[in-house]
Structures are given as C-alpha cells and as structure tokens.
Write a protein that holds these residues in place. Sequence first.
Motif, short mmCIF file in Angstrom:
data_model
loop_
_atom_site.label_atom_id
_atom_site.label_comp_id
_atom_site.label_asym_id
_atom_site.label_seq_id
_atom_site.Cartn_x
_atom_site.Cartn_y
_atom_site.Cartn_z
N ALA A 1 -18.34 -41.20 -6.22
CA ALA A 1 -17.83 -42.53 -5.48
C ALA A 1 -16.63 -42.34 -4.79
CB ALA A 1 -17.98 -43.75 -6.38
N GLU A 2 -15.62 -41.50 -4.84
CA GLU A 2 -14.53 -41.10 -4.31
C GLU A 2 -14.29 -39.80 -3.99
OE1 GLU A 2 -11.44 -43.13 -6.94
OE2 GLU A 2 -11.64 -41.29 -8.31
N PRO A 3 -13.17 -39.25 -3.05
CA PRO A 3 -13.03 -37.92 -2.93
C PRO A 3 -12.19 -37.44 -4.21
CG PRO A 3 -12.18 -39.20 -1.02
CD PRO A 3 -12.76 -40.11 -2.24
N ASP B 1 -19.97 -32.92 -9.06
CA ASP B 1 -19.81 -34.03 -8.00
C ASP B 1 -20.81 -34.61 -7.64
OD1 ASP B 1 -18.43 -35.42 -5.84
OD2 ASP B 1 -17.99 -33.55 -4.96
N ILE B 2 -21.00 -35.94 -7.56
CA ILE B 2 -22.21 -36.56 -7.04
C ILE B 2 -21.63 -37.36 -5.85
CG2 ILE B 2 -21.87 -38.45 -8.60
CD1 ILE B 2 -25.14 -38.33 -8.64
N GLY C 1 -22.93 -40.48 -2.83
CA GLY C 1 -23.82 -41.48 -2.54
C GLY C 1 -23.19 -42.56 -1.71
N MET C 2 -24.02 -43.67 -1.44
CA MET C 2 -23.49 -44.87 -0.51
C MET C 2 -24.60 -45.69 -0.53
SD MET C 2 -22.95 -44.23 3.14
CE MET C 2 -21.41 -44.71 4.14
N SER C 3 -23.82 -47.10 -0.69
CA SER C 3 -24.75 -48.20 -0.79
C SER C 3 -25.92 -48.31 0.14
CB SER C 3 -24.32 -49.41 -0.76
OG SER C 3 -22.87 -49.45 -1.30
N ASP D 1 -17.93 -40.27 6.63
CA ASP D 1 -17.40 -39.40 5.59
C ASP D 1 -17.39 -37.74 6.38
OD1 ASP D 1 -17.20 -40.82 3.44
OD2 ASP D 1 -19.39 -40.92 3.13
N ARG E 1 -12.68 -39.88 4.21
CA ARG E 1 -13.41 -40.82 5.21
C ARG E 1 -12.72 -40.98 6.42
NH1 ARG E 1 -17.13 -44.66 3.46
NH2 ARG E 1 -16.80 -45.62 5.02
N LYS F 1 -12.89 -47.09 -7.86
CA LYS F 1 -12.22 -46.33 -7.10
C LYS F 1 -10.91 -46.37 -7.02
CE LYS F 1 -16.45 -46.84 -4.14
NZ LYS F 1 -17.19 -46.11 -3.39
O1 DLL Z 1 -19.84 -45.15 -3.99
C1 DLL Z 1 -22.05 -44.96 -4.58
C2 DLL Z 1 -21.68 -43.93 -5.43
C3 DLL Z 1 -21.57 -44.56 -7.01
C4 DLL Z 1 -21.56 -42.71 -5.47
C5 DLL Z 1 -21.42 -43.73 -8.05
C6 DLL Z 1 -21.28 -41.84 -6.39
C7 DLL Z 1 -21.33 -42.38 -7.61
P1 DLL Z 1 -20.20 -47.06 -1.94
O2 DLL Z 1 -19.44 -48.19 -2.77
O3 DLL Z 1 -21.04 -47.99 -0.84
O4 DLL Z 1 -21.23 -46.18 -2.74
O5 DLL Z 1 -19.35 -46.10 -1.09
C8 DLL Z 1 -19.53 -45.08 -0.33
O6 DLL Z 1 -17.85 -43.69 -1.21
O7 DLL Z 1 -19.20 -43.23 2.01
C9 DLL Z 1 -17.66 -42.03 0.52
O8 DLL Z 1 -16.61 -42.37 1.35
C10 DLL Z 1 -17.44 -42.23 -1.01
N1 DLL Z 1 -18.09 -41.49 -1.79
C11 DLL Z 1 -18.89 -41.39 -2.60
N2 DLL Z 1 -19.35 -40.43 -3.30
C12 DLL Z 1 -18.40 -39.56 -3.01
C13 DLL Z 1 -17.98 -38.16 -3.69
C14 DLL Z 1 -20.93 -45.38 -3.82
N3 DLL Z 1 -18.76 -37.42 -4.24
C15 DLL Z 1 -18.38 -44.16 -0.05
N4 DLL Z 1 -16.93 -37.55 -2.85
C16 DLL Z 1 -18.93 -43.07 0.75
C17 DLL Z 1 -16.24 -38.47 -1.95
C18 DLL Z 1 -17.39 -40.21 -2.35
N5 DLL Z 1 -16.52 -39.47 -1.46
#
Ligand code: DLL
Length: 429
Positions: free
Chosen positions: A204-206, A225-226, A228-230, A294, A318, A415
């Motif tokens: 969810a964050e870098p 590391d996982i 994703g994005m909404s 990203d 980002r 985040k």
């Molecule tokens: O962050 C979904 C998520 C939830 C991913 C839990 C992983 C774990 P959004 O809130 O829509 O969704 O934010 C998406 O978060 O475009 C990236 O910029 C950043 N991001 C997500 N995962 C990573 C990662 C969730 N593993 C935005 N590394 C994305 C770096 C990430 N950035």
Amino acid sequence: MYKLPKSEIEEIQRKRLRQIVKYLYENSSFYRNKLRGIDIDEIRSKEDLRKIPFTTKDDIRDNYPFGLICVDFSKIVRFHASSGTTGNPTVVAYTIQDIENWSELCKRCLEIVDVNSNDVVQIAYGYGLFTGGLGFHYGAERLGAKVIPASTGNTKRQIKLMKDLGTTVICCTPSYGLYLAEVAKEEGINPKRDLKLKAGIFGAEPWSENTRRKLEENFVENAYDIYGMSELNGPGVAMECKFKNGLHIWEDHYIVEIIDPNTGEVLEPEEKGEMVVTTLTKEAMPLLRYRTRDITILNDDPCDCGLNHARIMRILGRTDDMLKIRGVCVFPSQIEEIIMKTNGLSPHYQLVADREGVMDKLIVRVEVAEDFKTDRLTDLVNIQNKLEEELKDALGINAVIELVEPKKIPRSEGKAQRIVDLRKIRGLL
Ligand code: DLL
C-alpha cells in the motif's frame, strides 16, 4: 488454476482482451467515446492496445460517481473509494463476480508464500472504504486460514492479539509494521523470540530493501511486498513469491505496459517507467490502459519459483510523489534506502521541501535510533555528515539533515505521510 505455461497465459490474455474491448464498447458510453474511430475487431494483442488512448485518474474523477460503471445498477454489491487530496474521491464499484475474482487473486497472493489453513492471519490494514482490510479478509478466508480482522490502530491490543492468538501472518503497511515492532519492544516483547510471525505481507506504500532487512531482523521471519490499487480491485494485483525478487502480476487478469510518463511512448522490458494496466476480468468498472502513476520496471524473465506471470520490480514511487529538488528528481523510497543503511538512525523519517529565495531546499528529518547512546555531540555530527554525503553521492542532492529524538516523527497506522512539500502549500509549484 494459475500455474500455467506462458503460452497459455498469453492465449488467455488475447481472448479476454478481445472480450473486454467488445464488452466496453457495448456497455460503456465513456469507452464507446474513447474507442471512436478504432476498429475494435483489430484489438487482438497487447501490441494492438497501443491504438487505444489512455484512461486517467481524472477520467474517473470527472465521471464521478457512476459514469464508468457498465452494469445495471442492480448488479452492484459494493463501493470502495480512495481519497485524493482535492476534489472528488476515486469511487470504484464491484459486482459479485468482481468480489469473487478479487478474493481469488488475494488468495493466490497468500498461497504463493505458503500461507495455508493452519495459519492465523492478522489483518491490520484498514477495513472500510480503503480496500486493504476487506481484500485480505476475503482472500485469507477463502484459503481457510484463521482470520483476525484487527483493522488499524490500537497498537498495544494488536500486539496482545498476536501473542495470545498466536498470529503467524501479519498484513499491514510496512511503516505500521516498523511501528508494531517498536511498540512490541516497549511492551517487553521480542517479536522474533516471543511471537510466531512467519510472514508479513506489506504493501500500500513504497518501501525499500533496507526496510525489508529491518522488518526481518526485528519483527517477522519473512517480509513480502504486495501491490494493488482500488481501481484495479485493491490489494492482490501483484505479489512477491518466496524468492523476493519482483512481484508477480496476475497476467490472466491484467495486462501491463510500461510507458515514458512524459511522452506516453511504450518502453521496452527492463526500462523504468509508469505502469499502465488494462483489466481483463473486471465487470462493473473495467479499465483500458489505466495510468497508475506508479514507477516500476517490467521483468518477463522466468522466475525460480516456476510461476510464469511476469514480475514488476519494487515500486519506486508515484509520479506525483516524486520530489524535484534543484532539478534533481528523487523518490522518498530512494532516500529511505540510504537512511536505513546509516548506522545510528531509526527507520522513521519525513522529508520537508521548501524554497529559500529561488533555491529549493530539502530537509531530511530523521530520528536517532533508540539504542544509539552517546553523550558526545561529535557522534551525532558524524551521523549527520555521513547521511549528507551519502545522499549527495548516491542521488546527487544536497539536503539539510535534521536529527531528532526518538519518537518525534508522527507514526502512521496506514499509509505513512513521508513528504511535506511547503512549496506546494505556499503555491510556489
Ligand atoms: O493501497 C491497495 C492495497 C492495500 C495494496 C493493501 C496493498 C496492500 P489505494 O489506496 O488505491 O490501494 O492506493 C494505491 O498505493 O497506486 C501505489 O502508489 C501505492 N501502493 C500500493 N501497493 C504498493 C507497494 C491500495 N507494494 C497506490 N509498493 C498505488 C509501493 C504501493 N506502492
């Protein structure tokens, strides 16, 4: 089944791409408009996708809240949203089938790092409009694991749950992982000795390789590391396998392109750029060539784990979080990497950008590590100088280093807020 030969994955991609383009043409006025002048029967491969214009976050915001939905309203069963700093949030709708696919992808992610029905999975991502909590929840349940839906916050209780219920897998942001480790220590618990955490699923964050090292030294056996994005469902779009060398992106559900963010030109594999994703199976709100903002690299080499889904390398950041300091572009994750390898510093930091006259100024505010004990000022000055030199050598930026006492930087449960750009706040950018 997702453990498929490459040729089969490519065949599925071609078939689903044709289907989704046709589906969007027939069911979405937004995409009918975007596809005007394009012979949709000619979109048969990843290369043909280039004929289609990009979809952007602004497209979703401009059509807020329902403009991109292409199913009858009665078929929608869920909304999630991610909030931007200004204007409308990005709202995403799901059908039952979307939830089904998303759960399956989250299950896969856990499965490839050996999470199974014997595991106790504590989910410390937020439950709610944010997709983290519910995404992991459905995936872990589908696996038959024992789920603790802890959500974020109440950090001491999180530690107690881990201890009393024997949590083996923790899912949260990497910054919250570091904080949980810190609070555990304060509570007299040594996570590596007293808890049973075989894996942490962080996203969810870098974050950086050095943060992985810290998390594995102080908190969990293995930190994965996982990504994703909404807009692409939520967590579960891509996930590291046990080899921890890039995140497998589920290519039977997504097509990835990497582009030059300035020109939009599609780059070659191994070139760094912005990730653009086409969703192949989403039903309520599919997206063609969605600009994620990203920055990463696509790697299609075979992986030792045997999975044939291509990998994206750790997200650098980002495009909107990239700081430009006196012409040099830098992502917080690059600065983090250097802070983490400097002895005497904690992993908690914040970057403050400002302008003095016409000159940009970057302040790197970072906490001294709690176990770094000294009563000599020169020891602190040495750390400061070392970090300053490293940032100059590795990234070419001049930064002012501000060392602060332990626990002075705000901790986050979700985040982390790494950047304070005073230039933006003061209307200078
Ligand atoms: O962050 C979904 C998520 C939830 C991913 C839990 C992983 C774990 P959004 O809130 O829509 O969704 O934010 C998406 O978060 O475009 C990236 O910029 C950043 N991001 C997500 N995962 C990573 C990662 C969730 N593993 C935005 N590394 C994305 C770096 C990430 N950035």
